[in-house]
Design an enzyme around this catalytic site. Structure first.
Site, PDB file in Angstrom:
ATOM      1  N   CYS A  82       0.813  -1.214   0.000  1.00  0.00           N
ATOM      2  CA  CYS A  82       0.000   0.000   0.000  1.00  0.00           C
ATOM      3  C   CYS A  82       0.850   1.268   0.000  1.00  0.00           C
ATOM      4  O   CYS A  82       0.333   2.366  -0.132  1.00  0.00           O
ATOM      5  CB  CYS A  82      -0.930  -0.016   1.198  1.00  0.00           C
ATOM      6  N   HIS A 120      -3.216   7.885   5.753  1.00  0.00           N
ATOM      7  CA  HIS A 120      -3.378   6.547   5.185  1.00  0.00           C
ATOM      8  C   HIS A 120      -4.833   6.135   5.427  1.00  0.00           C
ATOM      9  O   HIS A 120      -5.494   5.672   4.529  1.00  0.00           O
ATOM     10  CB  HIS A 120      -2.380   5.587   5.824  1.00  0.00           C
ATOM     11  N   GLU A 176      -2.610   5.179  13.549  1.00  0.00           N
ATOM     12  CA  GLU A 176      -2.136   6.362  12.830  1.00  0.00           C
ATOM     13  C   GLU A 176      -2.382   7.633  13.648  1.00  0.00           C
ATOM     14  O   GLU A 176      -1.545   8.539  13.692  1.00  0.00           O
ATOM     15  CB  GLU A 176      -2.826   6.451  11.459  1.00  0.00           C
ATOM     16  N   LYS A 208      -9.717   7.965   1.336  1.00  0.00           N
ATOM     17  CA  LYS A 208     -10.143   6.571   1.147  1.00  0.00           C
ATOM     18  C   LYS A 208     -11.595   6.377   1.570  1.00  0.00           C
ATOM     19  O   LYS A 208     -12.226   5.390   1.191  1.00  0.00           O
ATOM     20  CB  LYS A 208      -9.249   5.614   1.932  1.00  0.00           C
ATOM     21  N   HIS A 248      -9.635   1.782  -0.963  1.00  0.00           N
ATOM     22  CA  HIS A 248      -8.186   1.616  -0.876  1.00  0.00           C
ATOM     23  C   HIS A 248      -7.648   1.032  -2.183  1.00  0.00           C
ATOM     24  O   HIS A 248      -7.832  -0.144  -2.464  1.00  0.00           O
ATOM     25  CB  HIS A 248      -7.860   0.716   0.313  1.00  0.00           C
ATOM     26  N   PHE A 307       1.806  -3.333   3.964  1.00  0.00           N
ATOM     27  CA  PHE A 307       2.192  -4.658   4.432  1.00  0.00           C
ATOM     28  C   PHE A 307       3.712  -4.811   4.259  1.00  0.00           C
ATOM     29  O   PHE A 307       4.309  -4.220   3.370  1.00  0.00           O
ATOM     30  CB  PHE A 307       1.489  -5.747   3.617  1.00  0.00           C
TER      31      PHE A 307
END
Lengths: 78, 415
Positions: free
Chosen positions: B165, B305, B316, B337, B342, B401
């Site tokens: 991502c 994010h 976050e 998002k 996403h 990830f």
């Protein structure tokens, strides 16, 4: 549909060329802009459509559209 | 860093679930419109999640000819479309982009997943000889950059970041450094993704990462909300033209924003979970701000994010508080998002576009669906509606990830 028409339809679809370009003498690489990967896929498509198998060593005989048609006829495709 | 060349953004191109151009996508996120809906691409019978942010009404033949349509994975077609739009927006062509001094980095988390699935189906039906010779070239992640480089004669640096991502942000950040350090003058950078496929949906579902709010697609992506239950997968591509400032000024290019810093850090902890506390994300934001030669107090806006997973949004938020202290109360944060879903590897590219537009226009896109903020998420997330606010400096954050973090810093352009 005749064999010639079937073959030309496949070529038009695979190579993105027009019917006018598909004269019997047209060579796949020199005249129709195919590269080696295009040719592999074109052969696979013909195998699929006509229910035959084309060996790798037979590929070199198929340079033009009329070669392809003659080859298919020799395999008993009509 | 001394003697660093300045780098500006001079072109934007996007294909997204909220619009098939950067302008349309920006207008729609500012209007708070969701791009999430039921999956139409394949039969979702048997899948837990049946919603996604699909690209809609996309005319692929406007960007690639018929012969190539079957030979390119969708993520590559999105990249070619976004590259056409970004280059046109920057008023650059293959002849004027820079040739040997121009390059491209286009990230992708997964690459051509659909092409792999199709090839495996052919293999299962008829054996190895039935695999298309175009299967692997369509699936390779770097072929988005490959095809774009061919189209625009970009003969300088080429790469494909595959940091999940964070791939889009790593592409932009690395491109920024390439120009700042003098290795190229123009870079077309961002991310592309098309993983709304049976394996993409099924794979993320078994990781328990995705929202199951199938009956309310437009409300499923709800970052920072108490009732969030996972991310909503989507697809698309966002590319920006990065250009050395003097080159851009000399040719009278429109400049959207300046990129002034980049943080790239690893958690070195776990394949999917963030480390205890919030060290990974916080360290990356700090590093980006330090790289820009700025202080935390200089930051006005963060495009978060903000994935809408239970873990990410609280994590976050804690990281933002750690980095910014008291100033975290004054920073505006939004997760676009909430509308786009996403886009995995494409998300950094698209969110860089939104961040550049926010800086340029002084408009903050909202976080929609934030009806009941999670008690742990108590900052200013620009809920529901866009807001007019001057922005001097903004961050765009991505955390992927593999513990791959990338944060970029954009500043309002002043020559």
């Amino acid at each position: 549909m005749t064999l010639e028409e079937k073959v030309i339809n496949i070529i038009m679809e695979q190579l993105g060329v027009t019917r006018e370009e598909c004269v019997p003498e047209a060579a796949f690489i020199e005249d129709l802009g195919a590269d080696s990967l295009d040719l592999v896929e074109l052969i696979m498509e013909m195998e699929e459509n006509f229910g035959i198998t084309i060996a790798d060593n037979e590929l070199e005989k198929i340079r033009t559209i009329q070669d392809a048609i003659a080859f298919l006829k020799s395999k008993g495709v009509s | 860093m001394t003697n660093r060349r300045r780098v500006v953004i001079t072109g934007l191109g996007a294909v997204t679930p909220v619009g098939n151009s950067a302008r349309e996508a920006w207008e729609n996120v500012c209007a708070g419109r969701s791009g999430i809906g039921p999956i139409t691409r394949f039969d979702t019978t048997g899948h837990q999640t049946t919603i996604a942010g699909e690209v809609k009404n996309f005319d692929a033949l406007a960007f690639v000819d018929k012969k190539w349509l079957r030979r390119l994975d969708l993520f590559i077609i999105y990249a070619l479309a976004a590259s056409d739009m970004a280059m046109a927006d920057a008023a650059l062509t293959g002849d004027t982009a820079g040739g040997d001094r121009a390059g491209t980095i286009i990230g992708s988390a997964i690459g051509g997943l659909s092409s792999m699935e199709t090839a495996k189906e052919a293999f299962d039906r008829g054996g190895p000889r039935k695999i298309s010779p175009f299967a692997l070239p369509a699936a390779l992640g770097n072929l988005a950059a490959g095809h774009v480089s061919i189209r625009y004669s970009l003969r300088g640096p080429i790469n494909c970041t595959t940091t999940a991502c964070s791939a889009g942000n790593h592409a932009i950040g690395d491109s920024y450094r390439i120009i700042a350090g003098g290795w190229a003058d123009v870079m077309l950078a961002g991310g592309a993704e098309a993983a709304v496929t049976p394996l993409g949906i099924g794979g993320f579902n078994v990781m328990r990462a995705m929202s199951l709010r199938n009956d309310e697609p437009e409300r499923a992506s709800r970052p920072f909300d108490r009732d969030r239950d996972g991310f909503v997968i989507s697809e698309g591509c966002g590319l920006v033209v990065l250009e050395e400032m003097n080159r851009a000024l000399d040719r009278g290019a429109r400049i959207y924003a300046e990129i002034v810093g980049y943080g790239s850090t690893a958690d070195a902890f776990h394949l999917a979970a963030p480390p205890p506390g919030h060290a990974g994300a916080a360290r990356c934001m700090r590093e980006a701000i330090r790289d820009a030669g700025l202080r935390p107090e200089d930051i006005d806006y963060i495009n978060a994010h903000g994935t809408s997973t239970p873990i990410n949004d609280a994590y976050e938020t804690a990281a933002v508080k750690d980095v910014f202290g008291e100033h975290s109360r004054k920073i505006a944060i939004s997760s676009t998002k909430s509308m786009t879903g996403h886009m995995l590897g494409a998300t950094g590219g698209v969110e860089a576009i939104f961040t550049a537009k926010a800086v340029e226009e002084g408009i903050l896109p909202p976080t929609i669906n934030l009806d009941n903020p999670d008690p742990e998420c108590d900052l200013d997330y620009v809920p529901h509606r866009a807001r007019r606010q001057e922005i001097r400096v903004a961050l765009s954050s991505t955390f992927g990830f593999g513990g791959a973090n990338a944060v970029i810093v954009l500043r309002k352009f002043v020559p």
